[in-house]
Design an enzyme around this catalytic site. Sequence first.
Site, PDB file in Angstrom:
ATOM      1  N   VAL A 121       0.813  -1.230   0.000  1.00  0.00           N
ATOM      2  CA  VAL A 121       0.000   0.000   0.000  1.00  0.00           C
ATOM      3  C   VAL A 121       0.846   1.279   0.000  1.00  0.00           C
ATOM      4  O   VAL A 121       0.294   2.374  -0.065  1.00  0.00           O
ATOM      5  CB  VAL A 121      -1.010   0.042   1.174  1.00  0.00           C
ATOM      6  CG1 VAL A 121      -2.024  -1.083   1.070  1.00  0.00           C
ATOM      7  CG2 VAL A 121      -0.318   0.063   2.531  1.00  0.00           C
ATOM      8  N   TYR A 126       5.185   6.887  14.782  1.00  0.00           N
ATOM      9  CA  TYR A 126       3.847   6.283  14.835  1.00  0.00           C
ATOM     10  C   TYR A 126       2.813   7.377  15.135  1.00  0.00           C
ATOM     11  O   TYR A 126       1.775   7.465  14.489  1.00  0.00           O
ATOM     12  CB  TYR A 126       3.816   5.176  15.890  1.00  0.00           C
ATOM     13  CG  TYR A 126       2.570   4.318  15.857  1.00  0.00           C
ATOM     14  CD1 TYR A 126       2.338   3.420  14.813  1.00  0.00           C
ATOM     15  CD2 TYR A 126       1.610   4.392  16.868  1.00  0.00           C
ATOM     16  CE1 TYR A 126       1.191   2.628  14.784  1.00  0.00           C
ATOM     17  CE2 TYR A 126       0.465   3.606  16.854  1.00  0.00           C
ATOM     18  CZ  TYR A 126       0.262   2.722  15.805  1.00  0.00           C
ATOM     19  OH  TYR A 126      -0.869   1.940  15.777  1.00  0.00           O
ATOM     20  N   LYS A 170      -0.313   8.635  12.798  1.00  0.00           N
ATOM     21  CA  LYS A 170      -1.695   8.449  13.257  1.00  0.00           C
ATOM     22  C   LYS A 170      -2.413   9.786  13.457  1.00  0.00           C
ATOM     23  O   LYS A 170      -3.609   9.887  13.209  1.00  0.00           O
ATOM     24  CB  LYS A 170      -1.709   7.602  14.544  1.00  0.00           C
ATOM     25  CG  LYS A 170      -1.232   6.157  14.321  1.00  0.00           C
ATOM     26  CD  LYS A 170      -2.064   5.434  13.258  1.00  0.00           C
ATOM     27  CE  LYS A 170      -1.730   3.961  13.135  1.00  0.00           C
ATOM     28  NZ  LYS A 170      -2.561   3.267  12.128  1.00  0.00           N
TER      29      LYS A 170
HETATM   30  N1  LIG Z   1      -2.849  -3.652  17.691  1.00  0.00           N
HETATM   31  C1  LIG Z   1      -2.898  -2.476  18.307  1.00  0.00           C
HETATM   32  O1  LIG Z   1      -2.639  -2.347  19.510  1.00  0.00           O
HETATM   33  C2  LIG Z   1      -3.349  -1.263  17.546  1.00  0.00           C
HETATM   34  C3  LIG Z   1      -3.741  -0.148  18.280  1.00  0.00           C
HETATM   35  C4  LIG Z   1      -4.143   0.983  17.590  1.00  0.00           C
HETATM   36  C5  LIG Z   1      -4.177   0.997  16.220  1.00  0.00           C
HETATM   37  N2  LIG Z   1      -3.780  -0.119  15.539  1.00  0.00           N
HETATM   38  C6  LIG Z   1      -3.814  -0.039  14.082  1.00  0.00           C
HETATM   39  O2  LIG Z   1      -4.639  -1.071  13.586  1.00  0.00           O
HETATM   40  C7  LIG Z   1      -4.262  -1.365  12.242  1.00  0.00           C
HETATM   41  C8  LIG Z   1      -4.132  -2.863  12.065  1.00  0.00           C
HETATM   42  O3  LIG Z   1      -3.018  -3.291  12.825  1.00  0.00           O
HETATM   43  P1  LIG Z   1      -2.998  -4.661  13.619  1.00  0.00           P
HETATM   44  O4  LIG Z   1      -2.817  -4.304  15.052  1.00  0.00           O
HETATM   45  O5  LIG Z   1      -4.122  -5.523  13.210  1.00  0.00           O
HETATM   46  O6  LIG Z   1      -1.565  -5.223  13.143  1.00  0.00           O
HETATM   47  P2  LIG Z   1      -1.198  -6.452  12.186  1.00  0.00           P
HETATM   48  O7  LIG Z   1       0.266  -6.377  11.981  1.00  0.00           O
HETATM   49  O8  LIG Z   1      -1.764  -7.689  12.775  1.00  0.00           O
HETATM   50  O9  LIG Z   1      -1.955  -6.080  10.840  1.00  0.00           O
HETATM   51  C9  LIG Z   1      -1.490  -5.041   9.989  1.00  0.00           C
HETATM   52  C10 LIG Z   1      -1.572  -5.518   8.555  1.00  0.00           C
HETATM   53  O10 LIG Z   1      -1.032  -4.507   7.690  1.00  0.00           O
HETATM   54  C11 LIG Z   1      -0.265  -5.171   6.683  1.00  0.00           C
HETATM   55  N3  LIG Z   1       0.736  -4.295   6.067  1.00  0.00           N
HETATM   56  C12 LIG Z   1       1.870  -3.787   6.627  1.00  0.00           C
HETATM   57  N4  LIG Z   1       2.567  -3.104   5.713  1.00  0.00           N
HETATM   58  C13 LIG Z   1       1.876  -3.163   4.541  1.00  0.00           C
HETATM   59  C14 LIG Z   1       2.096  -2.649   3.230  1.00  0.00           C
HETATM   60  N5  LIG Z   1       3.185  -1.936   2.929  1.00  0.00           N
HETATM   61  N6  LIG Z   1       1.176  -2.922   2.279  1.00  0.00           N
HETATM   62  C15 LIG Z   1       0.077  -3.656   2.568  1.00  0.00           C
HETATM   63  N7  LIG Z   1      -0.181  -4.173   3.783  1.00  0.00           N
HETATM   64  C16 LIG Z   1       0.705  -3.920   4.767  1.00  0.00           C
HETATM   65  C17 LIG Z   1       0.389  -6.322   7.433  1.00  0.00           C
HETATM   66  O11 LIG Z   1       0.879  -7.331   6.570  1.00  0.00           O
HETATM   67  C18 LIG Z   1      -0.743  -6.794   8.322  1.00  0.00           C
HETATM   68  O12 LIG Z   1      -1.534  -7.773   7.704  1.00  0.00           O
HETATM   69  C19 LIG Z   1      -2.952  -0.601  11.995  1.00  0.00           C
HETATM   70  O13 LIG Z   1      -3.227   0.571  11.275  1.00  0.00           O
HETATM   71  C20 LIG Z   1      -2.487  -0.275  13.398  1.00  0.00           C
HETATM   72  O14 LIG Z   1      -1.647   0.852  13.435  1.00  0.00           O
HETATM   73  C21 LIG Z   1      -3.395  -1.247  16.160  1.00  0.00           C
END
Ligand SMILES: NC(=O)c1ccc[n+]([C@@H]2O[C@H](COP(=O)([O-])OP(=O)(O)OC[C@H]3O[C@@H](n4cnc5c(N)ncnc54)[C@H](O)[C@@H]3O)[C@@H](O)[C@H]2O)c1
Length: 284
Positions: free
Chosen positions: A62, A154, A158
Amino acid sequence: MKDFKDKVMFLTGAAHGFGRVIAQEAARRGMKLALLDIDEPALKETAATLGDAAVLVLPTDVTQEAAINAAIARTMQEFGQIDVLINDAGIALPGRMWELPVRDWEWILHVNAMSQVYTMRKIIPIMLKQKTHAAILNVASIAGLVDTPGMPAYHASKFASVGLTEATAYDLQRIGADIQMHVMCPGFVQTDLYHTESHRPAQYTDASDPYYQSEAFLKGQQFAKYVITNGTPIDTIAATVFKALEDDTFYILTHPEYNGLIADRVDRIVHNGKPDVHVMDGIM
Ligand SMILES: NC(=O)c1ccc[n+]([C@@H]2O[C@H](COP(=O)([O-])OP(=O)(O)OC[C@H]3O[C@@H](n4cnc5c(N)ncnc54)[C@H](O)[C@@H]3O)[C@@H](O)[C@H]2O)c1
């Protein structure tokens, strides 16, 4: 949005974590799915859990605008419409402002913020032309509403996501668009987010940079693993997302224990205060 059956969801980050459980709930509700992720094997694993749902598996980095445009074109060719856009793909890169390499700044800003620009720039005109009710949900973070020490990149990415979503919502309201907007701001949740290094694209790789052997880098990795593995379980995330879509909730907050920090930040802004690291004592 109350009815999801046969609607088309375009979802980034579908291979792991939030993306995978959102895809599963969408399939359960009869949606058609265009699933994007950089991790092709895991993306196929997600697709394999979706029963007989209509699914397009679109391995995509992406950070690449052209790749996103190709995925959108493929989705329109296959399904003819996009009703729900969920920008979920994300990475976490801890490290102090002055220590994190510029390539890492560029990487995280591209995955967490620019990818949301790339999808919305193309998909909003599609939604407007369809003239049917649509929804856009950008996954940001509580880190887009309050700051903490240790991960400025980060936070920057965000805060960008939150501002981008809010400002876009104003412009859509001004033109009377039938598109509901959402920004999701969760606290720590147990996902694969601390595996960010395994999703590092070639264009952001330079193994010869000593930073990646430094104590600062290794400590950052440990920090990310600690906070994510000690987060809350993921089981309620998909239900929270769909409830917000149904209720048209703009700010999707999952961890009310951080609401005081949001209020404290706003209070400091309007009362001539400044960031105080001691507010974080016992939190980070
Ligand atoms: N887990 C947490 O505590 C948390 C808290 C707040 C926000 N978030 C946000 O939630 C969202 C999902 O994260 P998650 O926690 O499920 O983590 P995760 O790592 O399990 O999932 C993130 C996904 O993004 C994909 N990804 C990374 N780089 C990419 C790229 N260049 N192109 C396409 N895909 C790509 C990864 O392969 C993965 O499948 C993120 O935006 C993260 O910042 C997570």
